[in-house]
Design an enzyme around this catalytic site. Sequence first.
Site, PDB file in Angstrom:
ATOM      1  N   GLY A 145       1.992  -5.652  -9.657  1.00  0.00           N
ATOM      2  CA  GLY A 145       0.694  -4.949  -9.070  1.00  0.00           C
ATOM      3  C   GLY A 145       0.241  -4.177  -8.326  1.00  0.00           C
ATOM      4  CG  ASP A 146       2.103  -2.388  -4.928  1.00  0.00           C
ATOM      5  OD1 ASP A 146       1.264  -3.746  -4.666  1.00  0.00           O
ATOM      6  OD2 ASP A 146       2.916  -3.259  -4.078  1.00  0.00           O
ATOM      7  NE  ARG A 156       2.790 -11.526  -1.003  1.00  0.00           N
ATOM      8  CZ  ARG A 156       1.650 -11.258  -2.569  1.00  0.00           C
ATOM      9  NH1 ARG A 156       1.081 -11.584  -2.694  1.00  0.00           N
ATOM     10  NH2 ARG A 156       1.587  -9.872  -2.903  1.00  0.00           N
ATOM     11  CB  ALA A 187       6.687  -2.517  -6.640  1.00  0.00           C
ATOM     12  CB  THR A 192      -0.717   0.128   0.855  1.00  0.00           C
ATOM     13  OG1 THR A 192      -0.343  -0.307   2.608  1.00  0.00           O
ATOM     14  CG2 THR A 192      -1.820  -1.187   1.139  1.00  0.00           C
ATOM     15  CE1 TYR A 239       7.268  -9.256   3.453  1.00  0.00           C
ATOM     16  CE2 TYR A 239       7.017 -12.123   2.829  1.00  0.00           C
ATOM     17  CZ  TYR A 239       6.656 -10.386   2.616  1.00  0.00           C
ATOM     18  OH  TYR A 239       6.113 -10.160   1.062  1.00  0.00           O
TER      19      TYR A 239
END
Length: 296
Positions: free
Chosen positions: A253-254, A165, A251, A29, A99
Amino acid sequence: MRVVTIGECMVELSPTGGGLLRQGFAGDTFNMAWYLRRLLPAACSVDYLSAVGSDALSDQMLGFMQTAGVGVAHVARVDGRSVGIYLITLQNGERSFSYWRDSSAAKTLADDPAALAQGLAGAGLVVFSGITLAILSQAGRATLLAAIAQARAAGAVVAFDPNMRERLWPDAADLRYWIAAAAAGADVVLPSFDEDARVFGDASPTATIARYRGWGAGCVVVKNGAGIVQAWDGATHQMQPAPSPVVDSTAAGDSFNAGFLAARIQGAAMAACLHGAANLAAQVIAAPGALVAPKA
């Protein structure tokens, strides 16, 4: 127009060769906010709603957001926490992630209903994702969706990217429940077909559109990698993206979402929205990293 995107920005570590890593800041986002800021007129504000810690990395992240022109007035500071970190691994242009986000302050972004309401007040466009929901507690998810519903009732357009996810969710049933709940409160849904086929068993993008329409979405745009993009907004639309070299798909898709939404809220026709979105995504995947300055 005031745009508010909601979610988690993270420290991005990306390979530069020779075993070296580059530090940046990104997250689905926030990536959308970064691109929207560059695509929209200066008179349109773009704010990020999130939380960061009280450490030096958090300070750097806020500085980066401000330098990018993204508003941080509604990014809370949480003592004793920090920000999440992810490492990009690339193979033939396709990325995978590792992550570290256990102490991420963004997990608390929906803990204060009053702060949420204040952050969303006056928004013309609200953007969030499945990752935004996934990092929250069950109570936090309900609080966030209630706040978004209030903003929508006050006139905001709500855009939702399911961005599923699975490893962030306790089980598939929980994932499906909250994706459906979020989509039911959105005006624009921007799914990716490979995810919806995997999680919901959709046989085709047409089936994906039908499901989100059934949940109440007035506009559905199904991203499909290099394949045909299918969309519905009362009429059916299709668009084949032009072939593009893939250096780093981070990114993709972002940036597509941002390109689509920027054109949509400025009144462009669906065909122009889709082509603009695809052209931006093509620029982004042709360069390393999540944030790539758009070319005119």
